[in-house]
Write a protein that holds these residues in place. Structure first.
Motif, short mmCIF file in Angstrom:
data_model
loop_
_atom_site.label_atom_id
_atom_site.label_comp_id
_atom_site.label_asym_id
_atom_site.label_seq_id
_atom_site.Cartn_x
_atom_site.Cartn_y
_atom_site.Cartn_z
N THR A 33 1.17 -1.25 -0.24
CA THR A 33 0.45 0.40 -0.04
C THR A 33 0.85 1.15 -0.03
OG1 THR A 33 -0.08 -0.37 2.13
CG2 THR A 33 -2.33 -1.08 1.31
N PRO A 34 0.49 2.21 -0.86
CA PRO A 34 -0.71 2.52 -1.35
C PRO A 34 -0.46 2.05 -2.66
CG PRO A 34 0.46 4.88 -1.45
CD PRO A 34 1.07 3.83 -0.20
N PRO A 35 -1.06 1.22 -2.71
CA PRO A 35 -1.44 0.24 -4.14
C PRO A 35 -1.10 0.75 -5.22
CG PRO A 35 -3.54 -0.13 -3.56
CD PRO A 35 -2.85 0.80 -2.57
N ASP A 36 -1.93 1.72 -6.03
CA ASP A 36 -1.33 3.06 -7.07
C ASP A 36 0.43 3.13 -7.04
OD1 ASP A 36 -2.14 4.54 -4.90
OD2 ASP A 36 -2.61 6.01 -6.03
N GLN A 37 0.53 3.77 -5.89
CA GLN A 37 2.62 4.17 -6.33
C GLN A 37 2.92 2.24 -6.75
OE1 GLN A 37 4.64 5.54 -2.90
NE2 GLN A 37 2.54 7.27 -3.20
N PHE A 38 2.66 1.38 -5.99
CA PHE A 38 4.03 0.27 -5.96
C PHE A 38 3.04 -0.43 -7.86
CE2 PHE A 38 4.11 -0.60 -1.87
CZ PHE A 38 5.10 -0.25 -1.35
N ILE A 39 2.36 0.49 -8.03
CA ILE A 39 1.89 -0.45 -9.47
C ILE A 39 2.76 -0.73 -10.76
CG2 ILE A 39 0.36 1.87 -10.49
CD1 ILE A 39 -1.67 -1.00 -10.97
N ASN A 40 3.35 1.07 -9.82
CA ASN A 40 4.94 1.45 -11.39
C ASN A 40 6.01 0.78 -10.87
OD1 ASN A 40 2.06 2.67 -12.89
ND2 ASN A 40 2.27 4.70 -11.53
N LEU A 41 6.16 0.67 -9.75
CA LEU A 41 7.64 0.66 -10.11
C LEU A 41 7.96 -1.26 -9.78
CD1 LEU A 41 7.13 1.31 -5.75
CD2 LEU A 41 8.33 2.46 -7.56
N TYR A 42 9.31 -1.18 -10.54
CA TYR A 42 9.99 -1.65 -11.07
C TYR A 42 10.95 -3.17 -10.03
CZ TYR A 42 9.02 -0.25 -15.64
OH TYR A 42 8.99 -0.06 -16.95
N PRO A 43 10.75 -4.47 -9.86
CA PRO A 43 11.03 -5.19 -8.60
C PRO A 43 12.30 -4.59 -8.11
CG PRO A 43 10.48 -6.63 -10.80
CD PRO A 43 10.14 -5.09 -11.39
N HIS A 44 13.22 -4.34 -8.68
CA HIS A 44 14.76 -3.96 -8.35
C HIS A 44 14.06 -2.27 -7.35
CE1 HIS A 44 14.69 -0.73 -11.67
NE2 HIS A 44 15.41 -0.02 -10.65
N GLN A 45 13.34 -2.12 -7.04
CA GLN A 45 12.90 -0.99 -6.51
C GLN A 45 11.86 -1.10 -5.17
OE1 GLN A 45 10.98 1.12 -9.93
NE2 GLN A 45 11.70 3.25 -9.30
N LEU A 46 12.17 -2.64 -4.79
CA LEU A 46 11.65 -2.83 -3.61
C LEU A 46 12.23 -4.01 -3.03
CD1 LEU A 46 8.34 -4.61 -5.43
CD2 LEU A 46 8.57 -2.38 -5.17
N SER A 47 11.95 -3.77 -2.04
CA SER A 47 13.00 -4.52 -0.29
C SER A 47 12.09 -6.08 -1.13
CB SER A 47 12.10 -3.85 0.37
OG SER A 47 10.77 -4.77 0.54
N GLY A 48 13.60 -7.30 -0.43
CA GLY A 48 13.34 -8.71 -0.32
C GLY A 48 11.47 -9.01 -0.21
N GLY A 49 11.47 -8.15 0.96
CA GLY A 49 9.94 -8.65 1.54
C GLY A 49 8.70 -8.69 0.29
N GLN A 50 8.66 -6.99 0.29
CA GLN A 50 8.38 -6.20 -1.04
C GLN A 50 7.29 -7.20 -2.00
OE1 GLN A 50 9.75 -2.68 -0.96
NE2 GLN A 50 8.09 -2.06 0.39
N ARG A 51 8.85 -7.50 -2.58
CA ARG A 51 8.78 -8.52 -3.65
C ARG A 51 8.02 -10.07 -3.99
NH1 ARG A 51 14.83 -7.41 -5.85
NH2 ARG A 51 15.08 -6.44 -4.58
N GLN A 52 8.33 -10.84 -2.47
CA GLN A 52 7.86 -11.59 -2.40
C GLN A 52 6.40 -11.33 -1.88
OE1 GLN A 52 7.49 -14.78 -3.10
NE2 GLN A 52 9.54 -15.90 -2.08
N ARG A 53 5.46 -9.95 -1.75
CA ARG A 53 4.03 -9.53 -1.70
C ARG A 53 3.58 -9.80 -3.10
NH1 ARG A 53 2.33 -7.70 3.64
NH2 ARG A 53 4.66 -7.87 5.47
#
Lengths: 340, 330
Positions: free
Chosen positions: A160-180
């Motif tokens: 959350t917020p999902p409308d922000q995550f929708i535009n991110l690329y995997p490398h911009q996320l942490s390990g936990g977020q990527r697994q989510r």
């Protein structure tokens, strides 16, 4: 929520997956000359005659050391690889015999989450596309409807917020977020059964619990059933209802969680349990010693495949292969010593 | 710290700060780390990925990879400041007085060299007078100590299993009889049964060789079970330091408390695990004040503005948290 309303069926304790005499032998690659000279072909017997069933709504764990065939079993169940022989029933229908077209419907209901969220997400697809992609492939939704569903599921897995995550690329996320995100991608098709292959072993300790708890929450909310694959018995104890311990391609002990942890019978299970570090400095325990190392899955020992390492092995163990025998309705073990 | 005290300690780390000068900015991977190690002691160094535990371990043998550098602090090995030594002198210390067991034995062994070559090279580099056959003899004895058949010394690394390779790494680390061995996640790549064996092996060897051991790991269970003293690191900072028993029975820092609550213990029935909310900070822009406040349920106004010092909350027990403000500052 849309997903929840859609699946307000009654949960019964009936079985959702049944595996019968499942085998997977991988041929050992040889050079041309070797093939001509040696008449016999050798195989890695990754999964060697496995039987079990999983009930609706439960968390069933396959545990064991690396090379025991637990991941291969998981892949066979969702038909990522074809079995050498044996059957996999999903809701009482054999999926191993289905054609590709027939299986497509089942594929939606049978999903898998992999260990490594770094490798399982395409680095060039943003999260919105990666998560929405299955909807397009299965022709369920596109454009606005797809976006709506993606936002909903991202919100549900805690991105959350999902409308922000929708535009991110995997490398911009942490390990936990990527697994989510990987979880969101498998959940978007509203599956009934999920194979989770070591989903938390690459995630930092402090975040592991959040992922496990999310999985358990989603199970209730979306009426999911999990096949949880892990080498970490401490995690297995926390998450599962029933556990099967595998050794060299076979189940050696299977039962209710309480049974396995409070009264393990198979010497291998006992050794595994005693090797787990206990977070308590006052508790000085010695592990049950196992001789040597796991033998190669190409040359599996005769008789009980554990006899080469077993502290209690006798002559008869070298000859006959033990069957899984029920000690009580909730607990079976494959060992000839316990027969006494 | 008095001069006398410095002399009796085997290893004293004082105010060690390590930075990586990356293109995007400067990262303080380890900040102001101080601790000491006595003869024969086992120190557990725990933290999540990015906490600086491996950087701290590597800086103890001055092997922090480029673009990292030790910018501040003292590192005393038996009273001698090894940060001031010339590179050649330092090379002599590595392996002989402090040695390192790396996490991944496959990438630390040379794949095109036989195992015995590794031993001969190591022993002859440090002790040029020793003949090849004498070095080989010593290597075989070490193989016996770590529980591998001595014929396997003629194998190449790929012919050994993961557990055996890690045993070889341990044998290599012990070859010159060092007084400190640093083991960085020595069992992370291994299965539980093998892990227990390797850790048992380290404990037994420690008794026979009398070396001190620094065990770096992300697994709090392992260090609670195996070490005398524990240091908990978070985002480059030592947040708590105590004897294992005290850390377990009387956990002080909210982060350590959170870690303990988040690891499953198979001996407890119906355990409820609790997660630490949020995730570790980006060290390029660490939070002001205490590094942990964004995830801390006790966070106060003060935590956001000023980083807490280490408070002495008990005998040999330090915690970096304002909850213990009344106590003596370290």
């Amino acid at each position: 929520m849309l997903l929840v309303q859609r699946r307000k069926r009654k949960v019964s304790q009936s079985e959702i997956i049944r595996v019968e005499h499942l085998k997977k032998y991988f041929p050992v690659e040889k050079s041309f000359l070797e093939r001509v000279l040696a008449r016999t072909r050798s195989f890695v017997k990754a999964v060697d005659d496995v039987d079990f069933s999983v009930n609706k709504g439960e968390v069933f764990t396959l545990a064991g050391e690396s090379g025991c065939g637990k991941s291969t079993t998981g892949r066979l169940i969702v038909r990522l690889i074809p079995p050498t022989s044996g059957k996999v029933y999903f809701n009482h229908v054999d999926i191993t015999q289905m054609s590709h077209e027939e299986f497509r419907i089942c594929r939606r209901k049978l999903q898998i989450i992999f260990q490594d969220p770094y490798a399982s997400l395409n680095p060039r697809m943003n999260i919105g596309r990666a998560v929405g992609h299955p909807l397009e492939i299965h022709g369920i939704a596109k454009d606005e409807e797809e976006r709506k569903r993606v936002l909903e599921i991202l919100d549900r897995v805690g991105l959350t917020p999902p409308d922000q995550f929708i535009n991110l690329y995997p490398h911009q996320l942490s390990g936990g977020q990527r697994q989510r995100a990987a979880m969101a991608r498998s959940l978007i098709l509203e599956p009934e059964f999920i194979v989770a292959d070591e989903p938390v072993s690459m995630i930092d300790v402090s975040l592991r619990t959040t992922i496990i708890d999310l999985m358990l929450e989603l199970r209730k909310e979306l009426e999911l059933t999990y096949l949880f694959i892990t080498h970490d018995l401490a995690v297995a104890k926390y998450i599962s209802d029933r556990i099967a311990i595998m050794y060299l391609g076979k189940i050696v002990e299977i039962g209710e969680k309480q049974e396995i942890f409070s009264s393990p019978i198979h010497p291998y299970t006992q050794a595994l349990l005693s090797s787990i570090p206990v977070p308590n400095p006052e508790r000085k325990r010695r592990a049950v010693e196992l001789k040597g190392e796991v033998p190669s899955a190409i040359n599996i020992p005769s008789g009980c495949r554990f006899h080469t390492r077993c502290p209690y092995a006798e002559e008869k163990c070298k000859r006959a292969e033990p069957e899984l025998i029920a000690v009580n309705p909730n607990h079976s073990v494959a060992c000839q010593i316990m027969e006494r | 710290m008095t001069e006398d005290c410095k002399r009796t300690k085997l290893l004293t780390v004082d105010g060690l700060t390590v930075e990586y000068w990356a293109r995007r900015g400067r990262i303080r991977a380890v900040e102001d780390a101080s601790f000491s190690l006595e003869k024969g002691e086992t120190l557990g160094l725990v933290g999540e990925s990015g906490s600086g535990k491996s950087t701290l371990g590597l800086s103890l043998i001055r092997l922090v990879p480029y673009p990292g550098r030790i910018v501040k602090g003292d590192l005393l090995l038996e009273g001698q400041n090894i940060l001031k030594l010339k590179d050649e002198k330092m090379r002599d210390i590595r392996g002989r007085r402090i040695s390192y067991v790396f996490q991944d034995p496959m990438t630390s062994l040379n794949p095109v060299r036989k195992i015995k070559t590794h031993f001969i090279e190591l022993i002859q580099t440090h002790e040029p007078k020793i003949s090849e056959s004498a070095a080989l003899e010593r290597a075989k004895k070490l193989f016996k100590d770590v529980g591998i058949q001595s014929e396997r010394i003629n194998d190449y690394p790929h012919q050994l299993s993961g557990g055996m390779r890690q045993r070889v790494m341990i044998a290599l680390a012990l070859a010159l009889n060092p007084s400190v061995v640093i083991a960085d996640e020595p069992t992370t790549a291994l299965d539980v049964v093998v892990q227990a064996k390797i850790l048992d092996l380290l404990n037994t060897l420690q008794e026979t060789y009398g070396m001190a051991l620094i065990l770096i790991t992300h697994d709090l269970s392992i260090v609670l079970e195996r070490s005398d003293k524990i240091i908990v690191m978070y985002a480059g900072r030592i947040v708590e330091q105590a004897k294992s028993i005290d850390l377990y029975a009387n956990t002080q820092h909210p982060y350590s408390q959170g870690l303990l609550r988040s690891i499953p213990n198979i001996e407890l029935a119906d355990q409820k695990l609790e997660a630490i909310e949020g995730s570790p900070p980006d060290l390029l822009k660490p939070p002001t004040g205490c590094r942990f406040w964004p995830r801390c349920s006790y966070a106060m106004e003060e935590c956001r503005s000023k980083e807490p010092p280490l408070f002495e909350t008990g005998a040999e027990h330090l915690a970096r948290c304002y909850l213990y403000r009344g106590e003596k500052e370290k």
